[in-house]
Design a protein around this motif. Structure first.
Motif, PDB file in Angstrom:
ATOM      1  N   ARG A  56       3.933   3.186  34.458  1.00 22.00           N
ATOM      2  CA  ARG A  56       3.314   1.882  34.716  1.00 22.00           C
ATOM      3  C   ARG A  56       2.097   1.709  33.814  1.00 22.00           C
ATOM      4  O   ARG A  56       1.278   2.615  33.650  1.00 22.00           O
ATOM      5  N   VAL A  57       1.974   0.511  33.250  1.00 24.31           N
ATOM      6  CA  VAL A  57       0.842   0.207  32.387  1.00 24.31           C
ATOM      7  C   VAL A  57      -0.200  -0.584  33.173  1.00 24.31           C
ATOM      8  O   VAL A  57      -1.276  -0.097  33.482  1.00 24.31           O
ATOM      9  N   VAL A  58       0.128  -1.820  33.511  1.00 18.28           N
ATOM     10  CA  VAL A  58      -0.768  -2.663  34.306  1.00 18.28           C
ATOM     11  C   VAL A  58       0.080  -3.755  34.943  1.00 18.28           C
ATOM     12  O   VAL A  58       1.043  -4.242  34.352  1.00 18.28           O
ATOM     13  N   GLY A  59      -0.240  -4.108  36.183  1.00 19.91           N
ATOM     14  CA  GLY A  59       0.556  -5.110  36.875  1.00 19.91           C
ATOM     15  C   GLY A  59       1.996  -4.649  36.993  1.00 19.91           C
ATOM     16  O   GLY A  59       2.276  -3.518  37.394  1.00 19.91           O
ATOM     17  N   ASP A  60       2.923  -5.524  36.624  1.00 24.68           N
ATOM     18  CA  ASP A  60       4.341  -5.176  36.718  1.00 24.68           C
ATOM     19  C   ASP A  60       4.928  -4.715  35.390  1.00 24.68           C
ATOM     20  O   ASP A  60       6.147  -4.571  35.264  1.00 24.68           O
ATOM     21  N   VAL A  61       4.079  -4.469  34.407  1.00 23.74           N
ATOM     22  CA  VAL A  61       4.553  -4.026  33.091  1.00 23.74           C
ATOM     23  C   VAL A  61       4.632  -2.508  33.051  1.00 23.74           C
ATOM     24  O   VAL A  61       3.696  -1.812  33.460  1.00 23.74           O
ATOM     25  N   VAL A  62       5.771  -2.016  32.569  1.00 22.26           N
ATOM     26  CA  VAL A  62       5.983  -0.575  32.445  1.00 22.26           C
ATOM     27  C   VAL A  62       6.300  -0.225  31.003  1.00 22.26           C
ATOM     28  O   VAL A  62       6.806  -1.046  30.235  1.00 22.26           O
ATOM     29  N   LEU A  63       5.962   1.010  30.666  1.00 21.26           N
ATOM     30  CA  LEU A  63       6.228   1.538  29.333  1.00 21.26           C
ATOM     31  C   LEU A  63       7.408   2.501  29.406  1.00 21.26           C
ATOM     32  O   LEU A  63       7.434   3.370  30.280  1.00 21.26           O
ATOM     33  N   LEU A  64       8.353   2.349  28.524  1.00 25.21           N
ATOM     34  CA  LEU A  64       9.469   3.278  28.406  1.00 25.21           C
ATOM     35  C   LEU A  64       9.214   4.166  27.202  1.00 25.21           C
ATOM     36  O   LEU A  64       9.266   3.690  26.063  1.00 25.21           O
ATOM     37  N   CYS A  65       8.874   5.419  27.459  1.00 23.18           N
ATOM     38  CA  CYS A  65       8.649   6.373  26.377  1.00 23.18           C
ATOM     39  C   CYS A  65       9.972   7.051  26.064  1.00 23.18           C
ATOM     40  O   CYS A  65      10.581   7.698  26.929  1.00 23.18           O
ATOM     41  N   LEU A  66      10.412   6.940  24.821  1.00 23.14           N
ATOM     42  CA  LEU A  66      11.698   7.480  24.416  1.00 23.14           C
ATOM     43  C   LEU A  66      11.592   8.895  23.866  1.00 23.14           C
ATOM     44  O   LEU A  66      12.601   9.490  23.496  1.00 23.14           O
ATOM     45  N   ASN A  67      10.380   9.429  23.827  1.00 20.57           N
ATOM     46  CA  ASN A  67      10.158  10.796  23.359  1.00 20.57           C
ATOM     47  C   ASN A  67       9.103  11.446  24.257  1.00 20.57           C
ATOM     48  O   ASN A  67       8.013  11.816  23.815  1.00 20.57           O
ATOM     49  N   PRO A  68       9.405  11.612  25.564  1.00 26.34           N
ATOM     50  CA  PRO A  68       8.383  12.052  26.524  1.00 26.34           C
ATOM     51  C   PRO A  68       7.871  13.458  26.296  1.00 26.34           C
ATOM     52  O   PRO A  68       6.728  13.767  26.633  1.00 26.34           O
ATOM     53  N   ARG A  69       8.695  14.347  25.747  1.00 23.50           N
ATOM     54  CA  ARG A  69       8.228  15.724  25.542  1.00 23.50           C
ATOM     55  C   ARG A  69       7.175  15.804  24.447  1.00 23.50           C
ATOM     56  O   ARG A  69       6.408  16.766  24.389  1.00 23.50           O
ATOM     57  N   ARG A  70       7.145  14.826  23.587  1.00 21.40           N
ATOM     58  CA  ARG A  70       6.127  14.798  22.553  1.00 21.40           C
ATOM     59  C   ARG A  70       4.840  14.149  23.066  1.00 21.40           C
ATOM     60  O   ARG A  70       3.742  14.651  22.835  1.00 21.40           O
ATOM     61  N   HIS A  71       4.970  13.024  23.745  1.00 24.08           N
ATOM     62  CA  HIS A  71       3.791  12.260  24.156  1.00 24.08           C
ATOM     63  C   HIS A  71       3.113  12.837  25.384  1.00 24.08           C
ATOM     64  O   HIS A  71       1.892  12.693  25.526  1.00 24.08           O
ATOM     65  N   LYS A  72       3.885  13.445  26.303  1.00 22.59           N
ATOM     66  CA  LYS A  72       3.309  14.068  27.497  1.00 22.59           C
ATOM     67  C   LYS A  72       2.345  13.121  28.211  1.00 22.59           C
ATOM     68  O   LYS A  72       1.169  13.414  28.409  1.00 22.59           O
ATOM     69  N   HIS A  73       2.849  11.990  28.634  1.00 21.78           N
ATOM     70  CA  HIS A  73       2.010  10.962  29.250  1.00 21.78           C
ATOM     71  C   HIS A  73       1.435  11.391  30.599  1.00 21.78           C
ATOM     72  O   HIS A  73       0.323  11.002  30.956  1.00 21.78           O
ATOM     73  N   THR A  74       2.187  12.172  31.374  1.00 22.73           N
ATOM     74  CA  THR A  74       1.771  12.510  32.736  1.00 22.73           C
ATOM     75  C   THR A  74       0.982  13.812  32.737  1.00 22.73           C
ATOM     76  O   THR A  74       1.523  14.879  32.419  1.00 22.73           O
ATOM     77  N   ARG A  75      -0.279  13.730  33.077  1.00 26.73           N
ATOM     78  CA  ARG A  75      -1.141  14.911  33.074  1.00 26.73           C
ATOM     79  C   ARG A  75      -0.680  15.902  34.137  1.00 26.73           C
ATOM     80  O   ARG A  75      -0.322  15.528  35.257  1.00 26.73           O
ATOM     81  N   GLY A  76      -0.705  17.171  33.787  1.00 20.05           N
ATOM     82  CA  GLY A  76      -0.370  18.220  34.737  1.00 20.05           C
ATOM     83  C   GLY A  76       1.118  18.465  34.886  1.00 20.05           C
ATOM     84  O   GLY A  76       1.517  19.422  35.573  1.00 20.05           O
ATOM     85  N   TYR A  77       1.929  17.647  34.276  1.00 20.46           N
ATOM     86  CA  TYR A  77       3.377  17.847  34.383  1.00 20.46           C
ATOM     87  C   TYR A  77       3.839  18.763  33.262  1.00 20.46           C
ATOM     88  O   TYR A  77       3.432  18.623  32.109  1.00 20.46           O
ATOM     89  N   ASN A  78       4.696  19.735  33.603  1.00 23.08           N
ATOM     90  CA  ASN A  78       5.211  20.667  32.614  1.00 23.08           C
ATOM     91  C   ASN A  78       6.446  20.059  31.952  1.00 23.08           C
ATOM     92  O   ASN A  78       7.531  20.012  32.529  1.00 23.08           O
ATOM     93  N   TYR A  79       6.282  19.614  30.729  1.00 24.85           N
ATOM     94  CA  TYR A  79       7.380  18.986  29.993  1.00 24.85           C
ATOM     95  C   TYR A  79       8.289  20.004  29.312  1.00 24.85           C
ATOM     96  O   TYR A  79       9.305  19.635  28.725  1.00 24.85           O
ATOM     97  N   GLY A  80       7.904  21.277  29.371  1.00 27.13           N
ATOM     98  CA  GLY A  80       8.706  22.296  28.702  1.00 27.13           C
ATOM     99  C   GLY A  80       8.507  22.257  27.197  1.00 27.13           C
ATOM    100  O   GLY A  80       7.523  21.711  26.696  1.00 27.13           O
ATOM    101  N   ASP A  81       9.450  22.831  26.484  1.00 30.99           N
ATOM    102  CA  ASP A  81       9.342  22.884  25.036  1.00 30.99           C
ATOM    103  C   ASP A  81       9.473  21.491  24.444  1.00 30.99           C
ATOM    104  O   ASP A  81      10.277  20.672  24.901  1.00 30.99           O
ATOM    105  N   GLU A  82       8.652  21.242  23.400  1.00 27.41           N
ATOM    106  CA  GLU A  82       8.790  19.982  22.690  1.00 27.41           C
ATOM    107  C   GLU A  82      10.077  20.019  21.895  1.00 27.41           C
ATOM    108  O   GLU A  82      10.339  20.935  21.135  1.00 27.41           O
ATOM    109  N   GLY A  83      10.869  19.049  22.062  1.00 30.40           N
ATOM    110  CA  GLY A  83      12.156  19.006  21.371  1.00 30.40           C
ATOM    111  C   GLY A  83      12.887  17.753  21.735  1.00 30.40           C
ATOM    112  O   GLY A  83      12.437  16.954  22.566  1.00 30.40           O
ATOM    113  N   GLY A  84      14.031  17.556  21.146  1.00 34.46           N
ATOM    114  CA  GLY A  84      14.779  16.340  21.401  1.00 34.46           C
ATOM    115  C   GLY A  84      14.014  15.160  20.870  1.00 34.46           C
ATOM    116  O   GLY A  84      13.413  15.212  19.802  1.00 34.46           O
ATOM    117  N   GLY A  85      13.989  14.106  21.641  1.00 36.77           N
ATOM    118  CA  GLY A  85      13.239  12.934  21.234  1.00 36.77           C
ATOM    119  C   GLY A  85      13.942  12.072  20.214  1.00 36.77           C
ATOM    120  O   GLY A  85      13.400  11.068  19.766  1.00 36.77           O
TER     121      GLY A  85
END
Length: 503
Positions: free
Chosen positions: A111-140
């Motif tokens: 979620r960004v603000v209000g009802d707008v959401v962001l779709l990250c197509l390379n989450p293992r690289r950006h690691k948007h969620t703090r504290g979450y273990n994304y594992g090895d960077e790869g794919g994307g």
């Protein structure tokens, strides 16, 4: 990746050198972040825009991001073609388009603000969620964002999803123009327009910009009491280095404070990456600024967009701003010399400011214009607070030229015409007891009354009402007739005498 392989080096026909130089500053700055961000761009062939230089960049965006509204996500059983009545309500959305043929194998929805959401197509690289273990960077690996948006447009309609655009304070927003890099001035130079002696008391202004030069409030008397984030790109003294867009926030705050020297101004370092930031980041930071309790929100950046569609995240933020009665948002019109809308200035909820040339009688040749620009104010060859150190020019024709600054600079752009209007609003609020919206409406009425043919409604520094005509002007130089007859050089009342011409 070598510069030869950057997207802007591959676009044909070749981009103008100025556009490449501006793009390189921004792309390199994003790549230098702790989590590198790949910035893409689209060449602007100008199409039917005869006024727009065909060698520029239409817009820039994050190559791993798509923005949409929560209601258009889909992804829960949406199917093409005829369906049983029980399933017909499961409409296809953006996620349904992305999952076809593994166009985007992995997606994180944020979620960004209000009802707008962001779709990250390379989450293992950006690691948007703090504290979450994304594992090895790869794919994307995923299809090109603009190709995906075309598919979404074809199936769901235009405007359902958009890129995560780059907003920038760039001099020419990646188009060849005369909005300049900062220029040196004599040590004896003073601010232009000059400092008024009062105005703006108790008015709270939040300035979304690049932060403040270290000890700016102590160095420049008219910035006393201004606070905010430190600008890490601005010089700190002789021998230090000033990076591109360093000092920008200080200069803008200085112009604003010249018009309203007692206003409470907070300068946030939002455009902290080469004078730029992603739309999704800007919306989040502006939303957090509600805690400051501002009456005027001043945004010093702009962007063109995919298919001229309003940027979703900024639109959602402005919707949240509407319940705050009397609050006004002011933004620059941008420096592309086009009628094409630049955002956020083109939103109906935003007061958009274009720039007048040095004679204050013509539009500056870099300024955007058109029906979406509300008012014009002087924005060419202004002088104000900047920083101390050496600056190396990045944009042709001055690439490699070293300039030394000792506090003040001369600069041009709609970034610097806009704070004149914000300052005038603040000054009128304090003098008349009006809300920001009431003051803005009154000043726009005044601007329309002194419209310059071929330009549009105009406002001039310090020319802010009958009270000033009777008492000699807030800066003590007698603004008088608002410059309609070209007088009053000290206050800057719209004349072309007294040092406001070209040098």
């Amino acid at each position: 990746m070598t510069e030869e392989n950057y997207w802007y080096s591959q676009l044909e026909p070749k981009l103008a050198p100025e556009a490449v130089a501006e793009a390189k500053i921004i792309v390199d700055a994003f790549r230098a972040r702790d989590i590198p961000i790949e910035i893409g761009g689209s060449r602007d062939d100008a199409g039917e825009d005869d006024d727009l230089h065909p060698g520029g960049i239409a817009f820039m965006y994050d190559r791993d991001h798509i923005l949409t509204r929560e209601q258009y996500l889909g992804g829960v059983g949406g199917m093409l073609g005829p369906q049983p009545p029980a399933d017909a309500s499961k409409l296809r959305g953006v996620l349904d388009v992305l999952k076809v043929d593994d166009r985007a194998p992995e997606v994180e929805v944020i979620r960004v603000v209000g009802d707008v959401v962001l779709l990250c197509l390379n989450p293992r690289r950006h690691k948007h969620t703090r504290g979450y273990n994304y594992g090895d960077e790869g794919g994307g690996e995923h299809a090109d964002v603009l190709d995906l948006l075309r598919l979404i447009d074809d199936e769901l309609g235009e405007g359902i999803a958009t890129p995560d655009h780059v907003l920038t304070a760039a001099n020419g927003a990646m188009t060849p123009c005369s909005a300049t890099e900062p220029q040196q001035v004599y040590q004896t130079a003073e601010p232009r327009p000059p400092v008024c002696w009062d105005g703006g008391a108790r008015v709270r202004i939040f300035q979304a910009d690049t932060g403040l030069v270290e000890k700016a409030a102590q160095t420049f008397p008219w910035l006393a009491g201004v606070h905010g984030d430190l600008d890490p790109r601005a010089g700190t003294g002789p021998g230090s280095t000033i990076s591109p867009y360093g000092g920008h926030g200080t200069f803008v705050a200085g112009v604003l404070r010249c018009m309203a020297p007692h206003a409470q101004v907070h300068v946030e370092n939002i455009f902290d990456t080469g004078g730029s930031a992603l739309e999704s980041e800007v919306a989040k930071r502006l939303h957090a600024a509600f805690g400051f309790g501002f009456e005027i929100l001043h945004i010093t950046a702009s962007c063109h967009t995919w298919k001229n569609i309003p940027p979703l995240a900024l639109e959602a933020f402005l919707k949240l701003l509407r319940p705050y009665k009397g609050v006004v948002c002011v933004a620059e019109a941008g420096n592309n010399h086009t009628q094409r809308p630049a955002w956020p200035g083109a939103f109906p909820d935003v007061l958009s400011v274009g720039a007048l040339a040095t004679d204050w009688r013509h539009r500056a040749d870099f300024s955007n214009y058109g029906g979406w620009v509300d008012v014009y104010a002087p924005g060419e060859k202004l002088i104000n607070a900047f920083g101390s150190g050496t600056y190396t020019c990045q944009v042709p024709p001055n690439v490699g030229q070293v300039r030394t600054f000792s506090g003040l600079a001369q600069w041009s752009g709609t970034s610097f015409s806009a704070p004149i209007v914000t300052g005038l609003i603040a000054a009128r609020m304090a003098r008349r007891g009006e809300s920001a919206r009431e003051a803005a409406e009154a000043l726009l009425a005044e601007a329309r009354a002194q419209t310059i043919p071929g330009v549009g409604p105009v406002l001039f520094p310090c020319c802010d009402g009958d009270d000033d005509e009777r008492h000699g002007g807030r800066c003590g130089h007698g603004c008088g007739d608002h410059g309609r007859h070209g007088g009053g050089h000290g206050c800057g009342c719209g004349g072309h005498g007294g040092g406001h011409g070209r040098h």
